[in-house]
Design a protein around this motif. Structure first.
Motif, PDB file in Angstrom:
ATOM      1  N   GLN A  63       0.832  -1.207   0.000  1.00 10.38           N
ATOM      2  CA  GLN A  63       0.000   0.000   0.000  1.00 10.38           C
ATOM      3  C   GLN A  63       0.866   1.257   0.000  1.00 10.38           C
ATOM      4  OE1 GLN A  63      -3.524   0.150  -0.175  1.00 10.38           O
ATOM      5  NE2 GLN A  63      -2.909   2.218  -0.717  1.00 10.38           N
ATOM      6  N   THR A  64       1.974   1.225   0.701  1.00 16.49           N
ATOM      7  CA  THR A  64       2.897   2.361   0.710  1.00 16.49           C
ATOM      8  C   THR A  64       3.439   2.621  -0.695  1.00 16.49           C
ATOM      9  OG1 THR A  64       3.502   1.932   3.004  1.00 16.49           O
ATOM     10  CG2 THR A  64       5.040   3.243   1.719  1.00 16.49           C
ATOM     11  N   ASP A  65       3.777   1.545  -1.404  1.00 17.69           N
ATOM     12  CA  ASP A  65       4.251   1.703  -2.781  1.00 17.69           C
ATOM     13  C   ASP A  65       3.160   2.276  -3.681  1.00 17.69           C
ATOM     14  OD1 ASP A  65       6.745   0.710  -2.100  1.00 17.69           O
ATOM     15  OD2 ASP A  65       6.323  -1.319  -2.816  1.00 17.69           O
ATOM     16  N   LYS A 120       0.620   6.965  -6.627  1.00 19.16           N
ATOM     17  CA  LYS A 120      -0.492   7.913  -6.753  1.00 19.16           C
ATOM     18  C   LYS A 120      -0.017   9.345  -6.523  1.00 19.16           C
ATOM     19  CE  LYS A 120      -4.258   4.842  -5.357  1.00 19.16           C
ATOM     20  NZ  LYS A 120      -5.249   4.548  -4.307  1.00 19.16           N
ATOM     21  N   ARG A 121       0.817   9.558  -5.508  1.00 17.50           N
ATOM     22  CA  ARG A 121       1.332  10.907  -5.230  1.00 17.50           C
ATOM     23  C   ARG A 121       2.163  11.432  -6.396  1.00 17.50           C
ATOM     24  NH1 ARG A 121       1.975   8.627  -0.261  1.00 17.50           N
ATOM     25  NH2 ARG A 121       4.179   8.233  -0.584  1.00 17.50           N
ATOM     26  N   ASP A 122       2.948  10.554  -6.976  1.00 14.51           N
ATOM     27  CA  ASP A 122       3.767  10.965  -8.119  1.00 14.51           C
ATOM     28  C   ASP A 122       2.893  11.415  -9.282  1.00 14.51           C
ATOM     29  OD1 ASP A 122       6.050  10.398  -6.672  1.00 14.51           O
ATOM     30  OD2 ASP A 122       6.428   8.470  -7.665  1.00 14.51           O
ATOM     31  N   HIS A 123       1.825  10.665  -9.556  1.00 14.00           N
ATOM     32  CA  HIS A 123       0.914  11.031 -10.647  1.00 14.00           C
ATOM     33  C   HIS A 123       0.180  12.332 -10.346  1.00 14.00           C
ATOM     34  CE1 HIS A 123       1.510   7.573 -13.182  1.00 14.00           C
ATOM     35  NE2 HIS A 123       1.299   6.751 -12.176  1.00 14.00           N
ATOM     36  N   GLU A 124      -0.262  12.487  -9.094  1.00 15.33           N
ATOM     37  CA  GLU A 124      -1.006  13.692  -8.711  1.00 15.33           C
ATOM     38  C   GLU A 124      -0.119  14.931  -8.758  1.00 15.33           C
ATOM     39  OE1 GLU A 124      -2.671  12.876  -4.884  1.00 15.33           O
ATOM     40  OE2 GLU A 124      -4.115  11.432  -5.672  1.00 15.33           O
TER      41      GLU A 124
END
Length: 144
Positions: free
Chosen positions: A50-52, A57-61
């Motif tokens: 889940q951390t990965d 997701k953060r990178d895409h956002e």
């Protein structure tokens, strides 16, 4: 490391031998392969995955959204809390499953966050039997 079996009461209990040299303990620790420990390992592996996923997701956002200063401050606070919770959960898992003594618990602070994640993965994989086989001579030669 490996799996050993011991007679406990009227039934045979399997134990996984976990390599703990990473934290300065020379002899492997035998961890009972109980349902409770199996569940703890699955939760730990799920949390690592889940951390990965969260990082992806953060990178895409971050590449697609413009954020104002207030939103950025709030998201950073949330991110720091998630990271703290993740580190605490990894430490708790290691301490509980290995039944570490206080002096050994302190050695966990010397590991990097990545090393902690790797250690959690190694412990969980060993206990649930993913990497319970010792390397053969052919394996060792192929890595040379």
């Amino acid at each position: 490391m490996g799996v050993v079996a011991c007679l406990k009461g009227d039934f045979l209990m399997n134990y996984a031998k976990v390599d703990v040299t990473r934290i300065g303990i020379k002899e492997p620790i035998s961890v009972p392969q109980t349902k409770g420990n199996f569940r703890r390992c699955l939760v730990a592996l799920r949390d690592l995955a889940q951390t990965d996923v969260d990082q992806i997701k953060r990178d895409h956002e971050s590449n697609s959204i413009e954020v104002d200063d207030d939103s950025f401050a709030i998201s950073m606070l949330d991110e720091f809390q998630k990271q703290l919770d993740h580190l605490d959960n990894m430490s708790d898992f290691i301490i509980k499953i290995l039944h570490l003594k206080k002096k050994d618990v302190e050695k966990l602070d010397d590991l990097s966050a990545d090393e902690m994640g790797e250690f959690v993965g190694e412990i969980a994989s060993t206990v649930i039997g993913i990497n319970s086989q010792e390397p053969t001579e052919a394996d060792l030669k192929s890595n040379a």
